[in-house]
Enzyme design. Structure first.
Site, short mmCIF file in Angstrom:
data_model
loop_
_atom_site.label_atom_id
_atom_site.label_comp_id
_atom_site.label_asym_id
_atom_site.label_seq_id
_atom_site.Cartn_x
_atom_site.Cartn_y
_atom_site.Cartn_z
N HIS A 49 0.82 -1.22 0.00
CA HIS A 49 0.00 0.00 0.00
C HIS A 49 0.85 1.26 0.00
O HIS A 49 0.38 2.34 -0.43
CB HIS A 49 -0.93 -0.01 1.22
N ASP A 102 -10.71 -4.58 -18.50
CA ASP A 102 -11.01 -5.54 -19.55
C ASP A 102 -9.75 -5.73 -20.41
O ASP A 102 -9.37 -4.84 -21.17
CB ASP A 102 -12.17 -5.05 -20.40
#
Length: 477
Positions: A171, A419
């Site tokens: 993170h 995608d």
């Protein structure tokens, strides 16, 4: 609930770098937005499941080369992910360093597990996705400086069924907004081919790495560095340099993880109901009643009501504060606004307290929404107010044993927009938490303005939670 033994066979382990010579040696300091994640949390994990009804060879021969090439091109612009976190001994400052040839590890594997079972929206053991999320290579210690990777990837093929892209991220390198900028950029380049600058639309333009744009007006960096140096000195004797630092929380391995979908019409009804309940409350006029606020209030109250209530210990805690912790994205809220494409961390952690007995009352959702909304309203007024106190607040909450729930993820990240040319993900979950102290949020895959909520609970409590949630939503219909 237990899965049968899942066999994952590693086909290839490789490293992917930006194109040679495309990125100069670059050192990025950790800002006061990055340092809290170094001190308190570590690795974020998320698998993306895609339908792919083709044999393994088809993936290896036709898709894998494009996946690697597009990753290389994307890392040219998101180069910190290929660099390393360097943690020198005090008083030197931790930083991210990229040098030519640095890379991201990519594991290619095959699994005979039931892809359709794993990618369906139903409860699964909390560790069900572990085989499909890569581990980091061990940290190194070079001349007293600890060197850690920041991103690892794994592509697992389920023959004639699907593909899972597993992510492990430190993170400290970026928040969710910045990282999903990377994911959508990588997916778009893989899907369309070409370079980021010439191929991506305006929303996914190249990232900004200008750390000088962050102005430390309140001396927050030094406060956080002192806390880091103190932690480093205290643990120096026990640090062998080759251990992986812990994930966000360990949780209970017997728990199950389950998604719950809140539909747009349910959220709108909830917003209208809470707004009407607070119509005459002047203190609630400082914030907008958002989908985030009412969704979090609903889940928080249902979690509180789903707890076992047959012990004196729980009754004794009814007058204690119950905290809801969430992160707020600050890029547009600062006195020195950052570009939306800023790559790094830019979040503040907020704590909304409500006495547990208030959450359990008939209007518990209203009390919860008001508390969360108050924090949001104050955030919009002054983003960095009391920023340095959040670590002490969280430490106090843990030390005093006060109940708390934290949120990871956001419905605004666009998780299902990644995608690669195989269609939108069939499923994606945040999996680095495994108990009731954390919930995850994402946008609904199949409905605009819907929200997907992820929880990890034991089976009995999960059943109670589901029944309470259904009853509450039915009452509002």
């Amino acid at each position: 609930m237990a899965l049968p033994n899942v066999e994952v066979i590693v086909i290839e382990q490789t490293k992917v770098s930006p194109p040679p010579g495309s990125v100069p040696t670059t050192s990025l300091p950790l800002t006061f937005f990055d340092l809290p994640w170094l001190l308190n949390f570590s690795h974020m994990q998320r698998p993306y499941f895609y339908d792919f009804p083709h044999p393994t060879n088809h993936f290896l021969e036709t898709l894998l080369p494009s996946l690697k090439n597009s990753l290389s091109l994307t890392l040219q612009h998101f180069f910190p992910l290929a660099g390393n976190l360097r943690l020198p001994p005090p008083p030197a400052k931790p930083h991210i360093l990229f040098t030519d040839g640095d890379s991201v590890s990519l594991t290619v594997a095959e699994s005979t597990a039931d892809f359709h079972f794993l990618s369906a929206n139903h409860p699964l053991p909390v560790r069900a996705f572990d085989p499909f999320v890569p581990k980091f290579a061990p940290a190194l210690v070079v001349d007293g400086t600890r060197v850690e990777p920041l991103l690892a990837l794994q592509a697992t093929v389920f023959p004639n069924s699907g593909i899972c892209i597993g992510i492990r991220r430190n993170h400290v390198v970026s928040d969710g907004k910045a990282f999903h900028h990377f994911m959508k950029s990588w997916a778009s380049i893989c899907n369309t081919g070409g370079d980021l600058i010439t191929r991506l639309d305006r929303e996914l333009r190249p990232p900004s790495h200008d750390r000088t744009a962050i102005k430390d007006q309140y001396g927050l960096e030094l406060e956080l560095l002192n806390a880091w140096w103190s932690t480093t000195l205290a643990s120096a004797r026990n640090d062998d340099g080759d251990e992986e630092r812990p994930v966000l929380d360990c949780g209970t391995i017997d728990n199950v993880r389950a998604p719950f979908i809140l539909h747009r019409v349910q959220i709108e009804r909830l917003k209208s109901w809470v707004t009407n309940q607070l119509a005459n409350d002047e203190s609630s006029s400082s914030f907008h009643m958002s989908s985030f606020i009412v969704t979090c209030a609903l889940i928080w109250v249902c979690l509180a009501k789903s707890e076992e209530r047959n012990s004196a210990l729980n009754t004794d805690k009814d007058d204690e504060p119950y905290y809801f912790a969430f992160v707020a994205e600050c890029r547009s809220r600062l006195e020195f606004p950052l570009p939306t494409t800023y790559f790094g961390n830019c979040m503040k952690i907020c704590f909304a307290p409500v006495k547990r007995k208030e959450l359990l009352r008939e209007n518990g959702i209203v009390a919860a929404a008001k508390a969360i909304g108050k924090e949001v309203g104050e955030l919009n007024e002054e983003s960095l107010k009391k920023f340095e106190n959040w670590m002490m607040k969280f430490k106090k909450i843990k030390e005093l044993g006060w109940q708390h729930v934290t949120v990871t993820g956001s419905p605004k990240l666009g998780v299902y927009e990644a995608d690669f040319g195989w269609g939108r993900p069939k499923k994606s979950e945040t999996v680095h938490f495994s108990d009731a102290t954390t919930i995850s949020l994402a946008e609904s895959r199949d409905e605009k303005s819907g929200v997907e909520v992820g929880l990890a609970l034991n089976k009995d409590r999960l059943s109670r939670f589901g029944a309470i949630l259904e009853e509450t939503l039915t009452h509002l219909a």
